[in-house]
Design a protein around this motif. Structure first.
Motif, PDB file in Angstrom:
ATOM      1  N   SER A 316     -46.325 156.792  36.519  1.00 54.85           N
ATOM      2  CA  SER A 316     -47.181 157.414  35.500  1.00 54.85           C
ATOM      3  C   SER A 316     -47.774 158.727  35.977  1.00 54.85           C
ATOM      4  O   SER A 316     -48.338 159.481  35.174  1.00 54.85           O
ATOM      5  N   GLN A 317     -47.665 159.002  37.304  1.00 53.89           N
ATOM      6  CA  GLN A 317     -48.225 160.228  37.855  1.00 53.89           C
ATOM      7  C   GLN A 317     -47.153 161.259  38.240  1.00 53.89           C
ATOM      8  O   GLN A 317     -47.440 162.239  38.904  1.00 53.89           O
ATOM      9  N   ILE A 318     -45.926 160.999  37.791  1.00 53.87           N
ATOM     10  CA  ILE A 318     -44.839 161.933  38.132  1.00 53.87           C
ATOM     11  C   ILE A 318     -44.758 163.073  37.125  1.00 53.87           C
ATOM     12  O   ILE A 318     -44.622 164.245  37.500  1.00 53.87           O
ATOM     13  N   SER A 353     -50.475 162.253  43.082  1.00 55.33           N
ATOM     14  CA  SER A 353     -50.039 162.643  41.739  1.00 55.33           C
ATOM     15  C   SER A 353     -49.308 163.967  41.792  1.00 55.33           C
ATOM     16  O   SER A 353     -49.720 164.905  42.483  1.00 55.33           O
ATOM     17  N   ILE A 354     -48.186 163.999  41.066  1.00 53.14           N
ATOM     18  CA  ILE A 354     -47.458 165.259  40.895  1.00 53.14           C
ATOM     19  C   ILE A 354     -47.887 165.932  39.592  1.00 53.14           C
ATOM     20  O   ILE A 354     -48.123 167.136  39.535  1.00 53.14           O
ATOM     21  N   LYS A 355     -48.064 165.106  38.544  1.00 54.04           N
ATOM     22  CA  LYS A 355     -48.351 165.686  37.231  1.00 54.04           C
ATOM     23  C   LYS A 355     -49.732 166.351  37.174  1.00 54.04           C
ATOM     24  O   LYS A 355     -49.964 167.226  36.336  1.00 54.04           O
ATOM     25  N   VAL A 388     -48.726 152.111  32.844  1.00 58.12           N
ATOM     26  CA  VAL A 388     -48.120 151.382  33.967  1.00 58.12           C
ATOM     27  C   VAL A 388     -46.978 150.512  33.484  1.00 58.12           C
ATOM     28  O   VAL A 388     -47.136 149.753  32.528  1.00 58.12           O
ATOM     29  N   ASN A 389     -45.873 150.610  34.081  1.00 55.96           N
ATOM     30  CA  ASN A 389     -44.742 149.722  33.809  1.00 55.96           C
ATOM     31  C   ASN A 389     -44.990 148.422  34.563  1.00 55.96           C
ATOM     32  O   ASN A 389     -44.623 148.268  35.716  1.00 55.96           O
ATOM     33  N   LEU A 408     -52.300 149.221  41.930  1.00 50.39           N
ATOM     34  CA  LEU A 408     -51.480 150.102  41.110  1.00 50.39           C
ATOM     35  C   LEU A 408     -51.968 150.209  39.673  1.00 50.39           C
ATOM     36  O   LEU A 408     -51.855 151.264  39.044  1.00 50.39           O
ATOM     37  N   ILE A 409     -52.515 149.111  39.089  1.00 48.67           N
ATOM     38  CA  ILE A 409     -52.880 149.166  37.677  1.00 48.67           C
ATOM     39  C   ILE A 409     -54.364 148.946  37.447  1.00 48.67           C
ATOM     40  O   ILE A 409     -54.826 148.914  36.316  1.00 48.67           O
ATOM     41  N   GLY A 410     -55.105 148.830  38.569  1.00 54.40           N
ATOM     42  CA  GLY A 410     -56.539 148.531  38.441  1.00 54.40           C
ATOM     43  C   GLY A 410     -57.278 149.531  37.593  1.00 54.40           C
ATOM     44  O   GLY A 410     -58.053 149.170  36.702  1.00 54.40           O
ATOM     45  N   ASP A 411     -57.096 150.797  37.869  1.00 56.23           N
ATOM     46  CA  ASP A 411     -57.831 151.826  37.136  1.00 56.23           C
ATOM     47  C   ASP A 411     -57.481 151.816  35.651  1.00 56.23           C
ATOM     48  O   ASP A 411     -58.348 151.969  34.781  1.00 56.23           O
ATOM     49  N   GLN A 412     -56.186 151.607  35.376  1.00 53.24           N
ATOM     50  CA  GLN A 412     -55.771 151.613  33.992  1.00 53.24           C
ATOM     51  C   GLN A 412     -56.367 150.425  33.228  1.00 53.24           C
ATOM     52  O   GLN A 412     -56.794 150.531  32.081  1.00 53.24           O
TER      53      GLN A 412
END
Length: 421
Positions: A316-318, A353-355, A388-389, A408-412
């Motif tokens: 999700s951060q790509i 994060s890249i994006k 998140v997938n 990995l998905i905690g924040d979301q």
């Protein structure tokens, strides 16, 4: 009366003449040098002469016989053969070289029986081994030169080495020697001494002795230890020869010592600073770093930002756009800029994060605004999709990703819960 005495003296003189036989050791006086190629000698007690050819005057090659002997010299000689058919005695072929060689063979035989070694100079490199000068010709088979394979034997030429006598047969001029036996004995003695001083956990200096595909053998002063390829560096090493050279001095940490099997495990990388030390200063939250894509998974990309330090760029951060897999936009080995989102030094984890460093396309920005407007006019649903997938994350074992599902998905999930309140 005088005639009788003369006859008696003649008879005594004839009886005193010693008979010369092939193989006898005799003494001779040099009477003349003939054309610089041979010496004429008188054989003491025999009343006859003999000839010593130039090649038989010494155990070493001789260019001018006058450099070795002169008229009047007394020589010890061995009788090789008789020359001609002179019934009065004639001449004999004599040799200094063969008598000296006989003495050398006797001496070597005694050294062999006593279990002693000998030192000799390598004079030739021939097919299959080395020729040495031990006073007589000795041969060292290639398998008996040293304890490891050597491609170019010329490095031993003209060296004086210590040898163990393996086989001796003077009648056939056969002398087989081994330097490998000396090397192995010396290493065994040195190994015992060194092994007694090694302590697991210590850091010591060694010398790179050999390189293989699976690691480097390091000489610790009489005993070799193995640095497995995985223990050379915190960075991935393809071949030890890419980063190490034979003869190079290195610091190694002793990981284990197996005296029964004479095996020592070593590490170079554990003597180096731990990559994660000071990571909060090197990669604080919000920092922008350049890294290399090391691994691609279904849920994201692992990017190395410092040697031995990798962080996760979740799928999700790509990119701002939806992507099916990281392989759609990234390649292993690719250089990328990343922003540090979170730092967890105690767990050796970085969220990247890249994006965050890429401007959102105008179309997506407008779409996000519309979606936000719709959300404000409608009640929040009990369950919202996030970026998140979950299935791909759930299928990824923690030990492979370095991140738990909660990480990995905690924040979301937290954001989703907040929106529902």
């Amino acid at each position: 009366m005088s005639e009788k005495n003369d006859n008696a003296d003649l008879l005594n003189a004839l009886n005193s003449v010693e008979e010369v036989k092939i193989g006898d050791v005799v003494k001779g006086e040099v009477l003349a040098i003939d054309d610089d190629k041979q010496a004429i000698v008188g054989i003491e007690g025999a009343g006859i002469e003999g000839v010593v050819p130039q090649k038989e005057i010494s155990t070493k090659p001789v260019e001018d016989i006058r450099d070795v002997v002169k008229v009047g010299d007394k020589l010890d000689l061995v009788v090789i053969s008789k020359i001609g058919n002179d019934k009065e005695g004639g001449s004999y072929l004599l040799s200094v070289r063969r008598l000296a060689a006989r003495k050398i063979w006797d001496d070597i035989q005694k050294e062999y029986e006593a279990g002693h070694t000998l030192t000799a100079q390598v004079t030739q490199v021939v097919k299959g081994g080395l020729v040495v000068d031990a006073g007589v010709r000795g041969f060292v088979p290639a398998s008996m030169i040293t304890d490891h394979f050597v491609e170019d034997l010329n490095q031993f030429k003209d060296q004086s080495l210590e040898f163990k006598i393996i086989e001796i047969e003077p009648s056939e001029n056969r002398l087989i020697l081994s330097h490998r036996a000396i090397v192995e004995e010396q290493k065994a003695e040195g190994r015992e001494k060194v092994m007694e001083t090694l302590t697991v956990g210590d850091t010591v200096e060694g010398t790179v002795a050999r390189l293989t595909d699976f690691g480097a053998f390091v000489d610790l002063g009489g005993v070799d230890g193995l640095v497995h390829v995985s223990e050379i560096s915190y960075e991935r090493v393809g071949k030890p020869s890419d980063v190490l050279k034979v003869g190079e001095k290195v610091n190694v940490k002793i990981l284990s010592v197996d005296e029964d099997r004479n095996r020592i495990s070593l590490s170079i990388k554990q003597t180096l600073p731990e990559p994660w030390d000071g990571i909060e200063e090197k990669a604080p939250e919000g920092a922008v770093l350049e890294g290399t894509v090391k691994r691609l998974t279904s849920f994201g990309a692992f990017v190395e930002v410092f040697p031995g330090v990798e962080g996760l760029v979740h799928i999700s951060q790509i990119a701002h756009e939806h992507i099916a897999t990281p392989n759609d936009v990234l390649k292993t080995g690719e250089k990328v800029n990343v922003k540090v989102l979170e730092v967890h030094p105690e767990r050796h984890r970085l969220a990247l994060s890249i994006k965050a460093l890429i401007e959102k396309p105008a179309g997506l920005a407008e779409e996000d605004n519309n979606n936000e407007s719709k959300r404000s006019n409608n009640k929040p649903s009990k369950r919202r999709n996030n970026n998140v997938n979950e299935r791909s994350i759930a299928n990824a074992p923690e030990e492979d990703t370095g991140f738990t599902l909660g990480d990995l998905i905690g924040d979301q999930l937290k954001n989703s819960e907040d929106s529902e309140k």
